[in-house]
Design a protein around this motif. Structure first.
Motif, PDB file in Angstrom:
ATOM      1  N   ALA A  64       0.831  -1.203   0.000  1.00  0.00           N
ATOM      2  CA  ALA A  64       0.000   0.000   0.000  1.00  0.00           C
ATOM      3  C   ALA A  64       0.869   1.257   0.000  1.00  0.00           C
ATOM      4  O   ALA A  64       0.575   2.227  -0.715  1.00  0.00           O
ATOM      5  CB  ALA A  64      -0.926  -0.006   1.221  1.00  0.00           C
ATOM      6  N   SER A  67       2.242   1.718  -3.474  1.00  0.00           N
ATOM      7  CA  SER A  67       1.245   2.176  -4.452  1.00  0.00           C
ATOM      8  C   SER A  67       1.146   3.700  -4.457  1.00  0.00           C
ATOM      9  O   SER A  67       1.000   4.312  -5.520  1.00  0.00           O
ATOM     10  CB  SER A  67      -0.113   1.550  -4.154  1.00  0.00           C
ATOM     11  OG  SER A  67      -0.683   2.070  -2.960  1.00  0.00           O
ATOM     12  N   TYR A  71       3.072   6.223  -7.392  1.00  0.00           N
ATOM     13  CA  TYR A  71       2.204   7.164  -8.112  1.00  0.00           C
ATOM     14  C   TYR A  71       2.770   8.574  -8.056  1.00  0.00           C
ATOM     15  O   TYR A  71       2.722   9.311  -9.048  1.00  0.00           O
ATOM     16  CB  TYR A  71       0.780   7.147  -7.555  1.00  0.00           C
ATOM     17  CG  TYR A  71      -0.185   7.848  -8.482  1.00  0.00           C
ATOM     18  CD1 TYR A  71      -0.872   7.136  -9.451  1.00  0.00           C
ATOM     19  CD2 TYR A  71      -0.381   9.222  -8.423  1.00  0.00           C
ATOM     20  CE1 TYR A  71      -1.726   7.759 -10.333  1.00  0.00           C
ATOM     21  CE2 TYR A  71      -1.227   9.866  -9.301  1.00  0.00           C
ATOM     22  CZ  TYR A  71      -1.898   9.127 -10.255  1.00  0.00           C
ATOM     23  OH  TYR A  71      -2.730   9.763 -11.133  1.00  0.00           O
ATOM     24  N   THR A 104      -0.462  -1.872  -6.264  1.00  0.00           N
ATOM     25  CA  THR A 104      -1.813  -1.504  -5.851  1.00  0.00           C
ATOM     26  C   THR A 104      -2.726  -2.723  -5.833  1.00  0.00           C
ATOM     27  O   THR A 104      -3.512  -2.922  -4.896  1.00  0.00           O
ATOM     28  CB  THR A 104      -2.389  -0.446  -6.798  1.00  0.00           C
ATOM     29  OG1 THR A 104      -1.484   0.656  -6.891  1.00  0.00           O
ATOM     30  CG2 THR A 104      -3.736   0.064  -6.296  1.00  0.00           C
ATOM     31  N   GLU A 132      -8.372   3.437  -2.844  1.00  0.00           N
ATOM     32  CA  GLU A 132      -7.257   2.619  -3.335  1.00  0.00           C
ATOM     33  C   GLU A 132      -7.641   1.937  -4.652  1.00  0.00           C
ATOM     34  O   GLU A 132      -6.807   1.803  -5.562  1.00  0.00           O
ATOM     35  CB  GLU A 132      -6.858   1.575  -2.293  1.00  0.00           C
ATOM     36  CG  GLU A 132      -5.626   0.762  -2.637  1.00  0.00           C
ATOM     37  CD  GLU A 132      -4.313   1.496  -2.459  1.00  0.00           C
ATOM     38  OE1 GLU A 132      -3.264   0.938  -2.823  1.00  0.00           O
ATOM     39  OE2 GLU A 132      -4.334   2.631  -1.929  1.00  0.00           O
ATOM     40  N   LEU A 136      -5.936   2.199  -8.525  1.00  0.00           N
ATOM     41  CA  LEU A 136      -5.642   1.145  -9.493  1.00  0.00           C
ATOM     42  C   LEU A 136      -6.176   1.517 -10.868  1.00  0.00           C
ATOM     43  O   LEU A 136      -5.484   1.326 -11.884  1.00  0.00           O
ATOM     44  CB  LEU A 136      -6.246  -0.181  -9.028  1.00  0.00           C
ATOM     45  CG  LEU A 136      -6.085  -1.368  -9.985  1.00  0.00           C
ATOM     46  CD1 LEU A 136      -4.610  -1.681 -10.232  1.00  0.00           C
ATOM     47  CD2 LEU A 136      -6.813  -2.598  -9.441  1.00  0.00           C
TER      48      LEU A 136
END
Length: 251
Positions: A64, A67, A71, A104, A132, A136
């Motif tokens: 997590a 992710s 990004y 993710t 979340e 994705l």
């Protein structure tokens, strides 16, 4: 400093430097991964409520974190590519998207596996889980734009705009457990590290941080490998690539 950045943005210099860094990052990743798995599976004590089922945390939480981290890297490099037209920034942004999407998905999948014994269900439309999932879809959108548009520079601009727009989702994910009443547990690591309100045992924190470092090193290894391939594809008609290919054929 600016001269160094200009030198680093050179595809030829990046290709040479990244080739030297990849083995170091790869071996360090393996070392931290093995240490994290050992401490997480055999040294960390069972949780007093969740027993051994909590150990999926050592995969779920770093995934997590990655992710979000990837990004931001993707969005920042996309912004650099849009403003200064630096090809290497576009390459890093495009190369990061599939890795970020994988982390993710892993975070969502492991969260679902963890949620079943804890919440009694595989999925709930919780604020953090939903945001979340949106992350994705943003990753998949960037990947789709990069794949659908044949011209690399045009694809980079289109996907870069989407990546920058999607940044608004990052603080929503991070603060969702604060802003809304959700099933997802709140922050545990940062209060422990800052000694404000310790909420995770040190024997559990150490493998968690080891796994987080391992995942970051994995990202650095794979993104450099993907970026090197992308650089060769984009620069295939340049002199330095042709000379390198000729030298390899001569061996």
């Amino acid at each position: 400093m600016w001269a160094f950045l200009q030198k680093f943005s050179s595809p030829k210099y990046f290709y040479t430097l990244s080739g030297r860094l990849i083995p170091w990052f790869g071996w360090l990743c393996l070392a931290f991964l093995l240490a994290g798995l050992y401490y997480g599976l055999f040294v960390a004590p069972p949780d007093y409520q969740q027993k051994d089922s909590y150990r999926i945390m050592f995969i779920h939480v770093p995934s997590a974190w990655m992710s979000l981290f990837i990004y931001m890297v993707m969005a920042i490099t996309a912004g650099i590519g849009l403003i200064w037209r630096i090809k290497l920034a576009e390459v890093i942004s495009a190369s990061s998207a599939p890795i970020g999407a994988s982390f993710t998905f892993l975070a969502l999948a492991t969260g679902s596996l963890w949620g079943k014994p804890m919440w009694g269900t595989w999925w709930v439309w919780d604020a953090r889980l939903t945001s979340e999932l949106i992350l994705l879809f943003l990753y998949l959108g960037v990947i789709a734009l990069n794949s659908a548009i044949e011209d690399k520079r045009t694809a980079a601009r289109a996907s870069g705009v989407l990546a920058l727009v999607g940044v608004v989702n990052i603080p929503i994910i991070h603060y969702s457990v604060v802003w809304w009443n959700t099933l997802h547990q709140g922050e545990t690591v940062l209060p422990t590290l800052t000694k404000e309100a310790p909420s995770i045992h040190l024997d559990m924190l150490i493998p968690l941080l080891l796994m987080a470092v391992a995942f970051k090193l994995y990202y650095m290894t794979v993104v450099l490998m993907r970026a090197r391939n992308e650089v060769l594809e984009r620069e295939r008609n340049t002199r330095w690539v042709q000379e390198m290919a000729s030298a390899q054929k001569a061996l």
